[in-house]
Design a protein around this motif. Structure first.
Motif, PDB file in Angstrom:
ATOM      1  N   THR A   1       0.845  -1.186   0.000  1.00  0.00           N
ATOM      2  CA  THR A   1       0.000   0.000   0.000  1.00  0.00           C
ATOM      3  C   THR A   1       0.884   1.240   0.000  1.00  0.00           C
ATOM      4  OG1 THR A   1      -0.115   0.084   2.420  1.00  0.00           O
ATOM      5  CG2 THR A   1      -1.799  -1.222   1.289  1.00  0.00           C
ATOM      6  N   ASN A   2       0.263   2.395  -0.222  1.00  0.00           N
ATOM      7  CA  ASN A   2       1.034   3.646  -0.329  1.00  0.00           C
ATOM      8  C   ASN A   2       1.244   4.337   1.015  1.00  0.00           C
ATOM      9  OD1 ASN A   2       1.324   3.426  -3.111  1.00  0.00           O
ATOM     10  ND2 ASN A   2      -0.706   4.322  -3.467  1.00  0.00           N
ATOM     11  N   GLY A   3       0.779   3.750   2.080  1.00  0.00           N
ATOM     12  CA  GLY A   3       0.945   4.360   3.391  1.00  0.00           C
ATOM     13  C   GLY A   3       0.429   3.445   4.469  1.00  0.00           C
ATOM     14  N   SER A   4       0.365   3.939   5.681  1.00  0.00           N
ATOM     15  CA  SER A   4      -0.105   3.121   6.786  1.00  0.00           C
ATOM     16  C   SER A   4      -1.582   2.798   6.604  1.00  0.00           C
ATOM     17  CB  SER A   4       0.106   3.857   8.113  1.00  0.00           C
ATOM     18  OG  SER A   4      -0.619   5.062   8.136  1.00  0.00           O
ATOM     19  N   ILE A   5      -1.996   1.642   7.097  1.00  0.00           N
ATOM     20  CA  ILE A   5      -3.391   1.236   6.975  1.00  0.00           C
ATOM     21  C   ILE A   5      -3.917   0.808   8.340  1.00  0.00           C
ATOM     22  CG2 ILE A   5      -2.858   0.395   4.657  1.00  0.00           C
ATOM     23  CD1 ILE A   5      -3.687  -2.416   5.837  1.00  0.00           C
ATOM     24  N   ASN A   6      -5.217   0.613   8.373  1.00  0.00           N
ATOM     25  CA  ASN A   6      -5.870   0.198   9.613  1.00  0.00           C
ATOM     26  C   ASN A   6      -7.090  -0.655   9.280  1.00  0.00           C
ATOM     27  OD1 ASN A   6      -6.386  -0.025  12.328  1.00  0.00           O
ATOM     28  ND2 ASN A   6      -6.611   2.168  12.694  1.00  0.00           N
ATOM     29  N   SER A   7      -7.504  -1.471  10.226  1.00  0.00           N
ATOM     30  CA  SER A   7      -8.760  -2.225  10.196  1.00  0.00           C
ATOM     31  C   SER A   7      -8.948  -3.083   8.948  1.00  0.00           C
ATOM     32  CB  SER A   7      -9.947  -1.265  10.346  1.00  0.00           C
ATOM     33  OG  SER A   7      -9.836  -0.505  11.512  1.00  0.00           O
ATOM     34  N   PRO A   8      -7.980  -3.932   8.579  1.00  0.00           N
ATOM     35  CA  PRO A   8      -8.195  -4.775   7.400  1.00  0.00           C
ATOM     36  C   PRO A   8      -9.202  -5.896   7.676  1.00  0.00           C
ATOM     37  CG  PRO A   8      -6.158  -5.395   8.487  1.00  0.00           C
ATOM     38  CD  PRO A   8      -6.686  -4.192   9.220  1.00  0.00           C
ATOM     39  N   VAL A   9     -10.044  -6.186   6.674  1.00  0.00           N
ATOM     40  CA  VAL A   9     -10.987  -7.311   6.757  1.00  0.00           C
ATOM     41  C   VAL A   9     -10.898  -8.084   5.451  1.00  0.00           C
ATOM     42  CG1 VAL A   9     -12.582  -6.287   8.401  1.00  0.00           C
ATOM     43  CG2 VAL A   9     -12.878  -5.805   5.985  1.00  0.00           C
ATOM     44  N   ILE A  10     -11.175  -9.394   5.525  1.00  0.00           N
ATOM     45  CA  ILE A  10     -11.039 -10.270   4.366  1.00  0.00           C
ATOM     46  C   ILE A  10     -12.372 -10.940   4.072  1.00  0.00           C
ATOM     47  CG2 ILE A  10     -10.252 -12.242   5.769  1.00  0.00           C
ATOM     48  CD1 ILE A  10      -8.367 -12.969   3.423  1.00  0.00           C
ATOM     49  N   ALA A  11     -12.643 -11.142   2.772  1.00  0.00           N
ATOM     50  CA  ALA A  11     -13.842 -11.855   2.337  1.00  0.00           C
ATOM     51  C   ALA A  11     -13.548 -12.510   1.000  1.00  0.00           C
ATOM     52  CB  ALA A  11     -15.039 -10.914   2.227  1.00  0.00           C
ATOM     53  N   PHE A  12     -14.358 -13.512   0.634  1.00  0.00           N
ATOM     54  CA  PHE A  12     -14.140 -14.245  -0.609  1.00  0.00           C
ATOM     55  C   PHE A  12     -15.318 -14.068  -1.560  1.00  0.00           C
ATOM     56  CE2 PHE A  12     -10.944 -16.369   1.853  1.00  0.00           C
ATOM     57  CZ  PHE A  12      -9.981 -16.727   0.922  1.00  0.00           C
ATOM     58  N   SER A  13     -14.984 -13.998  -2.850  1.00  0.00           N
ATOM     59  CA  SER A  13     -16.020 -14.031  -3.868  1.00  0.00           C
ATOM     60  C   SER A  13     -16.442 -15.485  -4.078  1.00  0.00           C
ATOM     61  CB  SER A  13     -15.481 -13.453  -5.182  1.00  0.00           C
ATOM     62  OG  SER A  13     -14.592 -14.374  -5.802  1.00  0.00           O
ATOM     63  N   PRO A  14     -17.605 -15.726  -4.690  1.00  0.00           N
ATOM     64  CA  PRO A  14     -18.004 -17.111  -4.965  1.00  0.00           C
ATOM     65  C   PRO A  14     -17.009 -17.841  -5.868  1.00  0.00           C
ATOM     66  CG  PRO A  14     -19.863 -15.616  -5.241  1.00  0.00           C
ATOM     67  CD  PRO A  14     -18.646 -14.762  -5.083  1.00  0.00           C
ATOM     68  N   MET A  15     -16.225 -17.086  -6.659  1.00  0.00           N
ATOM     69  CA  MET A  15     -15.228 -17.694  -7.531  1.00  0.00           C
ATOM     70  C   MET A  15     -13.925 -18.019  -6.808  1.00  0.00           C
ATOM     71  SD  MET A  15     -17.511 -15.689  -9.032  1.00  0.00           S
ATOM     72  CE  MET A  15     -16.862 -14.013  -9.147  1.00  0.00           C
ATOM     73  N   GLY A  16     -13.851 -17.693  -5.521  1.00  0.00           N
ATOM     74  CA  GLY A  16     -12.673 -18.031  -4.735  1.00  0.00           C
ATOM     75  C   GLY A  16     -11.629 -16.955  -4.663  1.00  0.00           C
TER      76      GLY A  16
END
Length: 458
Positions: free
Chosen positions: A138-153
């Motif tokens: 990423t281009n800088g600091s980040i916060n609060s990442p969350v992950i999810a999947f599409s039906p295609m994986g």
């Protein structure tokens, strides 16, 4: 006929076989129990995330204080809670973790590393060890990442980027993590960012929108651009503790604490044209936080939250098509909870994970289960309530039990408390003349146990 129905449903004080199918005929035949041991983690934890894996097995990921504040994932099997790979497997300490399963059943976690705030780490378990999934740049600091999947994986990440904290979404194309659409899709600062993907593979985000007076905004990626779903800042007032889920019919639902309603719970959905309330707005009894929204069987939405007026204990409610009703008892956790996470397996089993203040801030998971546990084991509740049905008075007889009563409460089937108080006698007579007709749940708490019975007011 009314007398017969009430008598059939009244189970308190009876001894019967747990195999009889009518034990599960009513939602009041269930209560919340711990899945495995309470406080099963090695030590104190934070940022717990709950997900259901293959074969309906619950998994949790968390920040593990006992293992250098690293990421630990555990699953529940026939022997209890077991580590998935090594505990504290991340390269360093973490402050946030999010757990999700790919359509093929592989667990993925995204962690925000203390030593590398600018780049979160995504890892998956290959059956033996945890491996990095590409490198997120990423281009800088980040916060609060969350992950999810599409039906295609395809794995997707949503996170807040930069000092301002604008919303961003990336996906893994098999080789690299790439920005979905444009960077910084929100107008300005955001908070409570959530991510969900519909059956067509379209990603949605919901967030508290500082560019719109901290109101709720929802966006989706249409294949080319990020567009607002409905209007920007769609809530009447400030929205906190946002949770986003897509129904089986691909309708986006959002649950949040409504500042205009003294932080009571509100759930809305987008019907293709506009956002509409699901049930009455502000349906929780008091102010709440840490909202979690998921879908169960038959497309029923469920929410979990902490109640401030109930000592930050956890409560779960579901929408029955008309009203939001409490699942089991309100404030079912033994004490205050933190980092609440909710999941429902394909069999309809409800799980809630949390940091358990009653157990030294360790991890606990509770499930909504039948109170008639055991196979071919007779169960004696030692709690008698009569007459059946009742009209003006009930007698609650606890004299067959040698435990000391701590307190007593009566709730209706929606979980609304009708009576609460201390009890010093083991045979208690209560006036119920002003109670509406219907079924009521009686709970006696002792220092060791909880005893549940029912009565029918005619």
């Amino acid at each position: 006929m009314k007398y017969t129905i009430c008598l059939f449903l009244f189970l308190a004080g009876l001894t019967a076989s747990a195999q009889q199918s009518w034990y599960t005929s009513s939602p009041t035949d269930f209560e919340w129990n711990f899945t495995g041991n309470a406080g099963f983690s090695e030590g104190r934890i934070a940022s717990i995330s709950l997900a259901i894996g293959p074969n309906d097995v619950p998994y949790v990921a968390f920040e593990d204080y006992e293992n250098h504040y690293g990421a630990t994932v555990m699953k529940f099997d026939s022997n209890g809670w077991a580590n998935v790979g090594y505990p504290g497997f991340s390269s360093g300490g973490i402050s946030t973790t999010s757990l999700a399963f790919s359509p093929s059943g592989e667990p993925y976690v995204v962690n925000l590393d203390w030593e590398n705030f600018s780049n979160p780490t995504v890892m998956k378990f290959d059956g033996t060890q945890w491996l990095n999934v590409g490198n997120v740049h990423t281009n800088g600091s980040i916060n609060s990442p969350v992950i999810a999947f599409s039906p295609m994986g395809e794995p997707y990440l949503a996170f807040l980027a930069g000092l301002i904290g604008k919303a961003n979404v990336m996906k893994f194309n098999g080789t690299s993590w790439i920005i979905v659409g444009a960077a910084d899709i929100s107008v300005g600062e955001t908070d409570f960012l959530r991510l969900a993907i519909n059956s067509a593979g379209e990603p949605y985000v919901a967030f508290q929108d500082y560019g719109n007076s901290k109101k709720l905004s929802v966006m989706k990626f249409d294949g080319t651009n990020w567009v607002y779903v409905g209007m920007q800042g769609l809530s009447p007032g400030e929205a906190y503790f946002i949770s986003l889920a897509i129904s089986p019919e691909s309708e986006p639902y959002v649950a949040y604490c409504d500042f205009n309603m003294i932080d009571k719970e509100r759930v809305i959905k987008f019907n293709g044209t506009s956002w509409v309330d699901v049930g009455i707005p502000g349906f929780s009894v008091e102010d709440v936080d840490q909202t979690c929204l998921v879908f169960g069987q038959n497309s029923q939405p469920y929410v979990a939250f902490r109640e401030w007026e109930n000592s930050l204990k956890s409560t779960v409610m579901k929408f029955d098509g008309t009203n939001w009703i409490i699942v089991g008892n309100p404030g079912f956790s033994p004490d205050a909870t933190d980092f609440l996470s909710l999941a429902i397996n394909q069999s309809g089993q409800i799980y809630v994970a949390f940091t358990d203040l009653a157990n030294s801030y360790k991890a606990s998971v509770m499930t909504y289960d039948s109170i008639y546990t055991g196979i071919n084991e007779p169960i004696q509740h030692q709690l008698k309530i009569y007459p059946i049905p009742a009209t003006s008075f009930i007698t609650i007889d606890f004299s067959d039990n040698n435990e000391q009563i701590k307190d007593l409460e009566i709730t209706d089937i929606r979980g609304i408390k009708m009576f609460e108080g201390k009890a010093y006698d083991k045979k208690i007579v209560l006036n119920i003349e002003n109670y509406p007709s219907g079924m009521y749940l009686v709970r006696i708490n002792t220092l060791k146990s909880a005893y549940i019975g029912k009565f029918c007011k005619q």
